[in-house]
Design an enzyme around this catalytic site. Sequence first.
Site, PDB file in Angstrom:
ATOM      1  N   ALA A  10       0.862  -1.183   0.000  1.00 12.08           N
ATOM      2  CA  ALA A  10       0.000   0.000   0.000  1.00 12.08           C
ATOM      3  C   ALA A  10       0.898   1.233   0.000  1.00 12.08           C
ATOM      4  O   ALA A  10       2.068   1.152   0.382  1.00 12.08           O
ATOM      5  CB  ALA A  10      -0.876  -0.019   1.246  1.00 12.08           C
ATOM      6  N   GLY A  28       0.462  -5.100   0.783  1.00  8.88           N
ATOM      7  CA  GLY A  28      -0.674  -5.060  -0.136  1.00  8.88           C
ATOM      8  C   GLY A  28      -0.332  -5.651  -1.501  1.00  8.88           C
ATOM      9  O   GLY A  28      -1.212  -6.179  -2.191  1.00  8.88           O
ATOM     10  N   GLU A  42      -0.812  -9.161  -1.164  1.00 10.85           N
ATOM     11  CA  GLU A  42      -2.258  -9.389  -0.987  1.00 10.85           C
ATOM     12  C   GLU A  42      -2.988  -9.349  -2.336  1.00 10.85           C
ATOM     13  O   GLU A  42      -3.904 -10.123  -2.582  1.00 10.85           O
ATOM     14  CB  GLU A  42      -2.824  -8.360  -0.006  1.00 10.85           C
ATOM     15  CG  GLU A  42      -2.320  -8.636   1.418  1.00 10.85           C
ATOM     16  CD  GLU A  42      -2.730  -7.569   2.416  1.00 10.85           C
ATOM     17  OE1 GLU A  42      -2.406  -6.386   2.171  1.00 10.85           O
ATOM     18  OE2 GLU A  42      -3.378  -7.906   3.411  1.00 10.85           O
ATOM     19  N   GLU A  60       3.949  -5.713   7.164  1.00  8.51           N
ATOM     20  CA  GLU A  60       3.139  -4.690   7.829  1.00  8.51           C
ATOM     21  C   GLU A  60       3.470  -4.517   9.312  1.00  8.51           C
ATOM     22  O   GLU A  60       3.451  -3.399   9.828  1.00  8.51           O
ATOM     23  CB  GLU A  60       1.642  -4.999   7.680  1.00  8.51           C
ATOM     24  CG  GLU A  60       1.066  -4.702   6.309  1.00  8.51           C
ATOM     25  CD  GLU A  60       1.217  -5.851   5.317  1.00  8.51           C
ATOM     26  OE1 GLU A  60       2.030  -6.755   5.569  1.00  8.51           O
ATOM     27  OE2 GLU A  60       0.531  -5.832   4.281  1.00  8.51           O
TER      28      GLU A  60
HETATM   29  C1  3H9 Z   1       0.505  -2.336   3.410  1.00 10.90           C
HETATM   30  O1  3H9 Z   1       0.724  -2.808   2.322  1.00 10.90           O
HETATM   31  C2  3H9 Z   1      -0.822  -2.384   4.081  1.00 10.90           C
HETATM   32  C3  3H9 Z   1      -1.779  -3.366   3.455  1.00 10.90           C
HETATM   33  O2  3H9 Z   1      -1.628  -4.648   4.020  1.00 10.90           O
HETATM   34  C4  3H9 Z   1      -3.201  -2.970   3.721  1.00 10.90           C
HETATM   35  C5  3H9 Z   1      -3.687  -1.693   3.192  1.00 10.90           C
HETATM   36  C6  3H9 Z   1      -5.148  -1.498   3.355  1.00 10.90           C
HETATM   37  N1  3H9 Z   1       4.660   3.395  -0.104  1.00 10.90           N
HETATM   38  O3  3H9 Z   1      13.415   1.715   0.512  1.00 10.90           O
HETATM   39  P1  3H9 Z   1      13.816   2.402  -0.735  1.00 10.90           P
HETATM   40  C7  3H9 Z   1       9.462   4.659  -1.354  1.00 10.90           C
HETATM   41  S1  3H9 Z   1       1.711  -1.511   4.253  1.00 10.90           S
HETATM   42  C8  3H9 Z   1       5.155   4.567  -0.511  1.00 10.90           C
HETATM   43  O4  3H9 Z   1      14.807   3.481  -0.619  1.00 10.90           O
HETATM   44  P2  3H9 Z   1      14.920  -0.065  -1.685  1.00 10.90           P
HETATM   45  C9  3H9 Z   1      10.525   5.015  -0.328  1.00 10.90           C
HETATM   46  O5  3H9 Z   1      10.022   5.895   0.642  1.00 10.90           O
HETATM   47  C10 3H9 Z   1       3.089  -1.490   3.146  1.00 10.90           C
HETATM   48  N2  3H9 Z   1       6.458   4.754  -0.794  1.00 10.90           N
HETATM   49  O6  3H9 Z   1      14.290   1.382  -1.858  1.00 10.90           O
HETATM   50  C11 3H9 Z   1      11.577   5.629  -1.224  1.00 10.90           C
HETATM   51  O7  3H9 Z   1      11.160   6.941  -1.521  1.00 10.90           O
HETATM   52  P3  3H9 Z   1      12.226   8.110  -1.788  1.00 10.90           P
HETATM   53  C12 3H9 Z   1       3.795  -2.794   3.120  1.00 10.90           C
HETATM   54  C13 3H9 Z   1       7.269   3.710  -0.673  1.00 10.90           C
HETATM   55  O8  3H9 Z   1      15.163  -0.579  -3.038  1.00 10.90           O
HETATM   56  C14 3H9 Z   1      11.488   4.808  -2.502  1.00 10.90           C
HETATM   57  O9  3H9 Z   1      10.187   4.194  -2.462  1.00 10.90           O
HETATM   58  N3  3H9 Z   1       5.013  -2.651   2.356  1.00 10.90           N
HETATM   59  C15 3H9 Z   1       6.809   2.466  -0.259  1.00 10.90           C
HETATM   60  O10 3H9 Z   1      16.039  -0.025  -0.708  1.00 10.90           O
HETATM   61  C16 3H9 Z   1      12.513   3.719  -2.589  1.00 10.90           C
HETATM   62  O11 3H9 Z   1      12.492   2.953  -1.392  1.00 10.90           O
HETATM   63  C17 3H9 Z   1       6.174  -2.304   2.928  1.00 10.90           C
HETATM   64  O12 3H9 Z   1       6.267  -2.131   4.119  1.00 10.90           O
HETATM   65  C18 3H9 Z   1       5.437   2.313   0.031  1.00 10.90           C
HETATM   66  N4  3H9 Z   1       4.916   1.133   0.426  1.00 10.90           N
HETATM   67  O13 3H9 Z   1      13.784  -0.953  -1.019  1.00 10.90           O
HETATM   68  C19 3H9 Z   1       7.360  -2.176   2.017  1.00 10.90           C
HETATM   69  N5  3H9 Z   1       7.863   1.617  -0.216  1.00 10.90           N
HETATM   70  O14 3H9 Z   1      12.945   7.701  -3.026  1.00 10.90           O
HETATM   71  C20 3H9 Z   1       8.133  -0.936   2.361  1.00 10.90           C
HETATM   72  C21 3H9 Z   1       8.928   2.322  -0.596  1.00 10.90           C
HETATM   73  O15 3H9 Z   1      11.374   9.313  -1.928  1.00 10.90           O
HETATM   74  N6  3H9 Z   1       9.218  -0.711   1.444  1.00 10.90           N
HETATM   75  N7  3H9 Z   1       8.586   3.581  -0.868  1.00 10.90           N
HETATM   76  O16 3H9 Z   1      13.101   8.125  -0.577  1.00 10.90           O
HETATM   77  C22 3H9 Z   1      10.385  -1.381   1.490  1.00 10.90           C
HETATM   78  O17 3H9 Z   1      10.586  -2.269   2.299  1.00 10.90           O
HETATM   79  C23 3H9 Z   1      11.454  -0.972   0.533  1.00 10.90           C
HETATM   80  O18 3H9 Z   1      11.163   0.338   0.125  1.00 10.90           O
HETATM   81  C24 3H9 Z   1      11.589  -1.863  -0.721  1.00 10.90           C
HETATM   82  C25 3H9 Z   1      12.597  -1.208  -1.684  1.00 10.90           C
HETATM   83  C26 3H9 Z   1      12.103  -3.247  -0.277  1.00 10.90           C
HETATM   84  C27 3H9 Z   1      10.279  -2.014  -1.427  1.00 10.90           C
END
Ligand code: 3H9
Length: 697
Positions: A62, A101, A104, A124
């Site tokens: 999400a 998400g 999901e 999450e």
């Molecule tokens: C969820 O899904 C809830 C659902 O179950 C239910 C909903 C109803 N959203 O980390 P990076 C941005 S909760 C928005 O440096 P990497 C991040 O801020 C979500 N932005 O890269 C950064 O921005 P900036 C569950 C996001 O390659 C840029 O992307 N998912 C999101 O080292 C690059 O990120 C997670 O918890 C996001 N969800 O790692 C995953 N994710 O360039 C969270 C990232 O402006 N994310 N950004 O600084 C991660 O673990 C890592 O970002 C990922 C990439 C592994 C994906």
Amino acid sequence: MSQAVEYECIGEIAVLAANNPPVNALGVDVRRGLLAGIERAESEGAKAVLIYGKGRTFFAGADIREFGKPPLEPFLPSLCNRIEASPLLVVAALHGTALGGGLEVALSCHYRIAVPSAKVGLPEVKLGIIPGAGGTQRLPRITGVEAALDVITTGRQVQADEALELGVVDKVEDGEPRDVGLAYVRELLDMDAPRRAVGELPVPDPVDFDSVYDSVLKKGRGQLSPAVAVRAVQACCEAESFADGMARERELFQDLLVSDQSKGLRHAFAAERTVGKLPELKDVDPRMVHQIGVIGGGTMGAGIATAALLSGLPVVLLEMSNEAAIAAKERIAGNLAGAVKRGKLSTEDHDDILENKLELATGYGALSGVDLVIEAVFEDMAVKKQVFTQLDEVCKKGAVLATNTSYLDVNEIAAMTSRPEDVIGLHFFSPAHVMKLLEIVVADKTAPDVVATGFALGQRLRKVSVRAGVCDGFIGNRILNTYRACADHMVLDGASPYQIDKALTDFGFAMGPFAVSDLAGLDIGWAGRKRRRAEGMDPRARDSSYADKLCEDGHFGQKTGKGYYIYEKGKRGGVPNPDVMPLIEADCAAQGITPRDFSDEEIVRRYMTAMVNEAARVVGEGIARRPLDVDVTLLYGYGFPRYRGGPLKWADLQGLAGVLSDIRNWSEEDDYFWQPAPLLEQLVAEGRTFEDLNKAG
Ligand code: 3H9
């Protein structure tokens, strides 16, 4: 059609390609695009739908930036249900990280294929929430409860091959996600594969959910989301219907979403991604670093050298004698052996590093070719000055000259050279090959490309780097000195070190301050007290002598087996040292203090308030650029509980007016220690928060 999801028709297959860089987060445009795509495919007579992500990944979850804002339809859970309910065959092709998400959405598709490098997970809980779009209801129906509980409560990323074993994906195939996805859809259509809705699979067998809940709660050290996730999985087994299970998941998700723990964890997530973004470094290229020098091979120097070697950088290590150099090499070899044991380094690389990448030296001349040198010698200004005078003589033009000092004035050190613009502080935390924090201390004359080089090195060494200005202790140790003093004051006033340690570990700190002192060595604090007394302390500053007595008797904490606690070999942690309380009582009596009782709540409140007040000074004086720099420092270097976001996030969540009012009240008993930081007063007067300053950049 929304641009965030591109629609393409290939024969009987509708292809929905997410295009929302950088990580295809499921923001409202993506959700709308997916819904519209499914509806269009159905109305245009397609037989199957393929969903994949353009760019580096399938949906990474999400869109975190939407949390806390009014939600916009379609909501993710209904979208997932809609995808699952489609009469068409819906297939997901996964690459990159299909997280939260994102997974999901994949689980609501009827089949899933992944490329070998793909990872899936439901992280999450790390954001203080639980999967909220059916993850806790669909995953257990596929993997069984035990595996689902493991994946959901840890939030870990699962590699494609394990995902295949668990049944989370149906096939793993190398290639471009679009190509492997299309081939798989064709294969499924050819074999007339049935639509397969996970939500319609039988309910899995239950486990003893209460006992899992208790153990997960205990492991979380105060963090609630993993334990709440257990209850959501329980609902998968116990709810009357899939829809009821979904409703229970939604309810638990919503409660957590507005919790302070989730706010803290989301702040930590954003802060650690913002901390390295400094306007002053925009368009500034770092200097090239191919080889580094490390001066001093004690615990710190050996740790720094290990970190560099593990990142692939060759190291020249300088020691005073051959014996000391050999001892340093042994320390490094020990660290590297640990990395081999943990599976982080192969035996061949280990041997190659020791034979070919590490050079030992006893003369400064050996440093003439290195691109960056880090001094990790004894913490004494005279010694450091000597080192930098020598470095100035031998190092090549353009080499970065760094000091690992944890307190001393980097400007004074830089002034010993003819090139202060090349001098910087790189403050590692011990053990340097393990601890993630790196304070990058920018002196008055440090050149921007030298700062950029510090950040680039931090990134290469996989550290979290924070920019700090010059002052006694920089960001972290300066704040530590203040909250540590607060703990000492509470001891003098009647709280035992053991009650304080317990109150703070219950609050979520990895260790209490007195256990930390034992770990770091009581001689460090002793030296600091002696230095401050010699420099002349303000007569209003409180002082204590009980800890000096421990040191005078040769008890320096863990390294001597005795300090505030007694440590037995082979046992983790220690038991209270019975000699300590009588020393404290004698100190109080000598100072004419009548001890009083403290509640755990008051201990935490005073300790945290002292931390926040000093942190506000550090930000106000520009030592830390933004409040988030302080938060990241405390999270990564001082065992601060991540689910509280950092001290300044904690302060925002408490309300700054209340924090200031406590300081003013306590200043009536000690108006020297409890002086409100001007920035805190200003923020309260203007009705603003530390977060407002973060946003201002
Ligand atoms: C969820 O899904 C809830 C659902 O179950 C239910 C909903 C109803 N959203 O980390 P990076 C941005 S909760 C928005 O440096 P990497 C991040 O801020 C979500 N932005 O890269 C950064 O921005 P900036 C569950 C996001 O390659 C840029 O992307 N998912 C999101 O080292 C690059 O990120 C997670 O918890 C996001 N969800 O790692 C995953 N994710 O360039 C969270 C990232 O402006 N994310 N950004 O600084 C991660 O673990 C890592 O970002 C990922 C990439 C592994 C994906």
